[in-house]
Design a protein around this motif. Structure first.
Motif, PDB file in Angstrom:
ATOM      1  N   ILE A   5       0.918  -1.121   0.077  1.00  0.00           N
ATOM      2  CA  ILE A   5       0.065   0.021  -0.018  1.00  0.00           C
ATOM      3  C   ILE A   5       0.796   1.128   0.070  1.00  0.00           C
ATOM      4  CG2 ILE A   5      -1.797   1.241   1.398  1.00  0.00           C
ATOM      5  CD1 ILE A   5      -3.164  -1.290   2.117  1.00  0.00           C
ATOM      6  N   PHE A   6       1.867   1.407   0.831  1.00  0.00           N
ATOM      7  CA  PHE A   6       2.789   2.414   0.784  1.00  0.00           C
ATOM      8  C   PHE A   6       3.305   2.659  -0.488  1.00  0.00           C
ATOM      9  CE2 PHE A   6       3.153   2.169   5.556  1.00  0.00           C
ATOM     10  CZ  PHE A   6       2.712   3.543   5.826  1.00  0.00           C
ATOM     11  N   SER A   7       3.691   1.589  -1.446  1.00  0.00           N
ATOM     12  CA  SER A   7       4.211   1.592  -2.489  1.00  0.00           C
ATOM     13  C   SER A   7       3.118   1.888  -3.545  1.00  0.00           C
ATOM     14  CB  SER A   7       5.199   0.305  -2.939  1.00  0.00           C
ATOM     15  OG  SER A   7       6.097  -0.028  -1.989  1.00  0.00           O
ATOM     16  N   ALA A   8       2.000   1.606  -3.430  1.00  0.00           N
ATOM     17  CA  ALA A   8       1.070   1.926  -4.353  1.00  0.00           C
ATOM     18  C   ALA A   8       1.155   3.450  -4.951  1.00  0.00           C
ATOM     19  CB  ALA A   8      -0.416   1.717  -3.917  1.00  0.00           C
ATOM     20  N   ARG A   9       0.584   3.352  -6.395  1.00  0.00           N
ATOM     21  CA  ARG A   9       0.876   4.789  -7.197  1.00  0.00           C
ATOM     22  C   ARG A   9      -0.737   5.411  -7.323  1.00  0.00           C
ATOM     23  NH1 ARG A   9       4.650   3.784 -12.037  1.00  0.00           N
ATOM     24  NH2 ARG A   9       3.120   2.242 -12.465  1.00  0.00           N
ATOM     25  N   ARG A  11      -5.216   4.947  -6.023  1.00  0.00           N
ATOM     26  CA  ARG A  11      -6.244   4.346  -5.373  1.00  0.00           C
ATOM     27  C   ARG A  11      -6.512   3.100  -5.827  1.00  0.00           C
ATOM     28  NH1 ARG A  11      -9.861   9.592  -3.207  1.00  0.00           N
ATOM     29  NH2 ARG A  11      -8.259  10.493  -2.075  1.00  0.00           N
ATOM     30  N   ALA A  12      -6.890   2.877  -7.087  1.00  0.00           N
ATOM     31  CA  ALA A  12      -7.078   1.589  -7.761  1.00  0.00           C
ATOM     32  C   ALA A  12      -6.322   0.739  -7.583  1.00  0.00           C
ATOM     33  CB  ALA A  12      -7.424   1.813  -9.214  1.00  0.00           C
ATOM     34  N   GLU A  13      -4.855   0.912  -7.348  1.00  0.00           N
ATOM     35  CA  GLU A  13      -3.991  -0.266  -7.033  1.00  0.00           C
ATOM     36  C   GLU A  13      -4.173  -0.607  -5.672  1.00  0.00           C
ATOM     37  OE1 GLU A  13       1.045  -0.547  -6.959  1.00  0.00           O
ATOM     38  OE2 GLU A  13      -0.237   0.939  -8.116  1.00  0.00           O
ATOM     39  N   VAL A  14      -4.414   0.230  -4.648  1.00  0.00           N
ATOM     40  CA  VAL A  14      -4.821  -0.292  -3.144  1.00  0.00           C
ATOM     41  C   VAL A  14      -5.997  -0.963  -3.279  1.00  0.00           C
ATOM     42  CG1 VAL A  14      -5.373   0.693  -0.985  1.00  0.00           C
ATOM     43  CG2 VAL A  14      -3.755   2.083  -2.277  1.00  0.00           C
ATOM     44  N   THR A  15      -7.011  -0.655  -3.902  1.00  0.00           N
ATOM     45  CA  THR A  15      -8.092  -1.290  -4.101  1.00  0.00           C
ATOM     46  C   THR A  15      -7.894  -2.894  -4.433  1.00  0.00           C
ATOM     47  OG1 THR A  15      -9.660   0.361  -4.617  1.00  0.00           O
ATOM     48  CG2 THR A  15     -10.446  -1.809  -5.188  1.00  0.00           C
ATOM     49  N   ASP A  16      -7.124  -3.218  -5.412  1.00  0.00           N
ATOM     50  CA  ASP A  16      -6.649  -4.299  -5.747  1.00  0.00           C
ATOM     51  C   ASP A  16      -5.917  -5.210  -4.576  1.00  0.00           C
ATOM     52  OD1 ASP A  16      -7.563  -3.989  -8.385  1.00  0.00           O
ATOM     53  OD2 ASP A  16      -5.900  -3.919  -9.415  1.00  0.00           O
ATOM     54  N   ILE A  17      -5.049  -4.249  -4.092  1.00  0.00           N
ATOM     55  CA  ILE A  17      -4.311  -4.796  -2.894  1.00  0.00           C
ATOM     56  C   ILE A  17      -5.306  -5.478  -1.583  1.00  0.00           C
ATOM     57  CG2 ILE A  17      -2.584  -4.588  -0.844  1.00  0.00           C
ATOM     58  CD1 ILE A  17      -1.354  -2.383  -3.038  1.00  0.00           C
ATOM     59  N   ASP A  19      -8.139  -6.082  -1.993  1.00  0.00           N
ATOM     60  CA  ASP A  19      -9.164  -7.595  -2.737  1.00  0.00           C
ATOM     61  C   ASP A  19      -8.201  -8.573  -2.373  1.00  0.00           C
ATOM     62  OD1 ASP A  19     -11.450  -5.794  -3.165  1.00  0.00           O
ATOM     63  OD2 ASP A  19     -10.755  -5.762  -5.357  1.00  0.00           O
ATOM     64  N   GLN A  20      -6.780  -8.548  -2.655  1.00  0.00           N
ATOM     65  CA  GLN A  20      -5.990  -9.685  -2.600  1.00  0.00           C
ATOM     66  C   GLN A  20      -6.075 -10.261  -1.174  1.00  0.00           C
ATOM     67  OE1 GLN A  20      -2.186  -8.710  -4.317  1.00  0.00           O
ATOM     68  NE2 GLN A  20      -3.240  -8.265  -6.105  1.00  0.00           N
ATOM     69  N   HIS A  21      -6.354  -9.404  -0.172  1.00  0.00           N
ATOM     70  CA  HIS A  21      -6.319  -9.802   1.329  1.00  0.00           C
ATOM     71  C   HIS A  21      -7.656  -9.947   1.895  1.00  0.00           C
ATOM     72  CE1 HIS A  21      -1.804  -9.591   1.456  1.00  0.00           C
ATOM     73  NE2 HIS A  21      -2.008  -8.398   0.802  1.00  0.00           N
ATOM     74  N   ASP A  22      -8.843  -9.745   1.058  1.00  0.00           N
ATOM     75  CA  ASP A  22     -10.229  -9.940   1.346  1.00  0.00           C
ATOM     76  C   ASP A  22     -10.225  -8.884   2.374  1.00  0.00           C
ATOM     77  OD1 ASP A  22     -10.678 -12.113  -0.304  1.00  0.00           O
ATOM     78  OD2 ASP A  22      -9.740 -13.412   1.267  1.00  0.00           O
ATOM     79  N   LEU A  23      -9.930  -7.618   2.163  1.00  0.00           N
ATOM     80  CA  LEU A  23     -10.310  -6.549   3.016  1.00  0.00           C
ATOM     81  C   LEU A  23     -11.097  -5.565   2.161  1.00  0.00           C
ATOM     82  CD1 LEU A  23      -6.869  -6.056   4.761  1.00  0.00           C
ATOM     83  CD2 LEU A  23      -8.753  -7.048   5.949  1.00  0.00           C
ATOM     84  N   SER A  24     -11.792  -4.530   3.111  1.00  0.00           N
ATOM     85  CA  SER A  24     -12.396  -3.646   2.442  1.00  0.00           C
ATOM     86  C   SER A  24     -11.804  -2.448   2.726  1.00  0.00           C
ATOM     87  CB  SER A  24     -14.150  -3.876   2.933  1.00  0.00           C
ATOM     88  OG  SER A  24     -13.958  -3.233   4.213  1.00  0.00           O
TER      89      SER A  24
END
Length: 50
Positions: A5-9, A11-17, A19-24
């Motif tokens: 998440i700190f490396s994400a560029r 919000r869409a990328e964070v949403t994918d992250i 989702d991968q961890h089954d978090l909302s």
């Protein structure tokens, strides 16, 4: 997950992250307030491929 998440560029990328961890988004806000602040500063969409 936090490093990703700190490396994400975007919000869409964070949403994918999340989702991968089954978090909302709510899970992020309630469990990881510092990360949620970082996400708020990111642009909304994904970045174009280079």
């Amino acid at each position: 997950m936090a490093l990703a998440i700190f490396s994400a560029r975007s919000r869409a990328e964070v949403t994918d992250i999340l989702d991968q961890h089954d978090l909302s988004d709510d899970d992020l806000l309630t469990g990881f307030a510092d990360l949620a602040k970082v996400v708020q500063e990111l642009p909304d969409g994904s970045l174009p491929d280079t």
